[in-house]
Design a protein around this motif. Structure first.
Motif, short mmCIF file in Angstrom:
data_model
loop_
_atom_site.label_atom_id
_atom_site.label_comp_id
_atom_site.label_asym_id
_atom_site.label_seq_id
_atom_site.Cartn_x
_atom_site.Cartn_y
_atom_site.Cartn_z
N THR A 17 19.95 8.42 25.27
CA THR A 17 18.60 8.84 25.64
C THR A 17 18.51 9.12 27.14
O THR A 17 17.88 10.08 27.58
N LYS A 20 20.26 12.42 27.84
CA LYS A 20 19.43 13.57 27.45
C LYS A 20 18.42 13.90 28.54
O LYS A 20 18.20 15.07 28.86
N ARG A 21 17.82 12.88 29.12
CA ARG A 21 16.84 13.11 30.20
C ARG A 21 17.55 13.65 31.44
O ARG A 21 17.02 14.56 32.10
N ASP A 23 20.29 15.45 31.45
CA ASP A 23 20.62 16.84 31.12
C ASP A 23 19.41 17.74 31.28
O ASP A 23 19.51 18.84 31.83
N GLU A 24 18.27 17.27 30.83
CA GLU A 24 17.03 18.04 30.95
C GLU A 24 16.71 18.35 32.41
O GLU A 24 16.36 19.48 32.76
N ILE A 25 16.83 17.35 33.27
CA ILE A 25 16.57 17.55 34.69
C ILE A 25 17.56 18.55 35.29
O ILE A 25 17.18 19.45 36.05
N GLN A 27 19.34 20.89 33.74
CA GLN A 27 19.14 22.25 33.21
C GLN A 27 17.94 22.91 33.89
O GLN A 27 17.98 24.09 34.24
N LYS A 28 16.89 22.14 34.07
CA LYS A 28 15.66 22.69 34.65
C LYS A 28 15.85 23.08 36.11
O LYS A 28 15.28 24.07 36.58
N ARG A 232 28.51 24.37 26.57
CA ARG A 232 27.82 23.34 25.80
C ARG A 232 28.73 22.88 24.66
O ARG A 232 29.45 23.68 24.05
N TYR A 238 23.37 16.04 19.79
CA TYR A 238 22.89 16.92 20.84
C TYR A 238 24.07 17.70 21.40
O TYR A 238 25.21 17.52 20.97
#
Length: 286
Positions: A17, A20-21, A23-25, A27-28, A232, A238
């Motif tokens: 988890t 995932k967070r 990765d989100e940061i 990617q953004k 990826r 995921y």
């Protein structure tokens, strides 16, 4: 402190988890990263965790690493309960790499030779730096960084896991380090190591690698890394970034990484426990 989470799969799920967070940061904000070490082996060999692995490792090129550090510090209030930990902002934390952790959980060191430090379920983040043009360059960089990290270990920890005599030596070194570096050393150590690396390497170096915090010298030839291109790849439920040159990087460090280790070596290598916090205190540090 609340319920202890003993099942390795549950700890892996919590770590996932956090990843995932992260990765989100990335990617953004356009921060380059990729899965590394045992986590990368897990992605390729198992499409997820190595069944007995108990942590997650990622690597970032130095520029992206520094950008992520700055982002995490700037946005720490909105990120909480996720928090970036380093030697500057976390008391008694002596590791040379930062950890990005979920503070809804409490990480507790079981080994009594380490002083406790307050983090949660985490991922490890390793910066990739230039690493010289030959083995001699790498050994010089590696030895100097290892010595600076060892001194900070002495600065923080006073107990040896080897013997009582070693503990006496360590206590002496602890006192000497505090005399030498004073009370603000935790705010300076990472800057000193990064400055040393930058002053003794060049963008024209043939190799890159983890210089800051490593137990072995692994030099990666830049010409074989496809410009650190990432793709990826499936990891559990995921997809995350892996290096396009994953085969070269893994063979460089592990040889035949598709071969399972001996059965007696299939066990977690970190000695800690994870518990749910009863009360989540907002302990954001400057």
């Amino acid at each position: 402190m609340g319920k202890e989470i003993k099942d390795l799969k549950d700890i892996q799920a919590l770590s996932l988890t956090v990843l995932k967070r992260f990765d989100e940061i990335c990617q953004k904000n356009g921060f380059k990263y990729f899965l590394a070490y045992g986590t990368l082996i897990g992605a390729i060999r198992h499409n997820g965790f190595i069944p007995w692995d108990d942590d997650i490792d990622v690597m970032m090129p130095r520029k992206d690493f520094n950008r992520f550090i700055a982002y995490a510090e700037k946005h720490k209030k909105e990120l909480y309960p996720l928090k970036l930990h380093n030697r500057r902002n976390t008391e008694n934390y002596y590791y040379g790499i930062p950890r990005f952790s979920d503070m809804k959980y409490q990480y507790t060191v079981i080994d009594n030779y380490e002083k406790g430090f307050d983090i949660g379920v985490f991922i490890d983040i390793y910066p990739l730096d230039n690493f010289g043009n030959n083995r001699e360059d790498a050994e010089r960089l590696f030895k100097k960084c290892r010595q600076m990290n060892r001194e900070f270990d002495w600065y923080v920890n006073t107990i040896s896991k080897v013997s009582f005599i070693r503990t006496l030596v360590r206590k002496t070194m602890h006192c000497l380090m505090h005399i030498k570096y004073k009370k603000d050393y935790k705010n300076e150590i990472d800057k000193r190591i990064e400055k040393y690396i930058l002053n003794n390497t060049s963008e024209d170096d043939k190799y890159i690698g983890v210089v800051l915090w490593a137990s072995k010298i692994w030099q990666y030839d830049k010409s074989k890394l496809q410009g650190l291109k990432t793709v990826r790849h499936k990891f559990e439920d995921y997809e995350f970034n892996i290096p396009a040159a994953y085969d070269y990087m893994l063979k460089k460090g592990y040889g035949d990484y598709m071969q399972l280790p001996k059965e007696e070596d299939r066990h977690p290598y970190h000695n800690y426990r994870i518990q749910v916090r009863d009360n989540l205190e907002n302990n954001i540090s400057d």
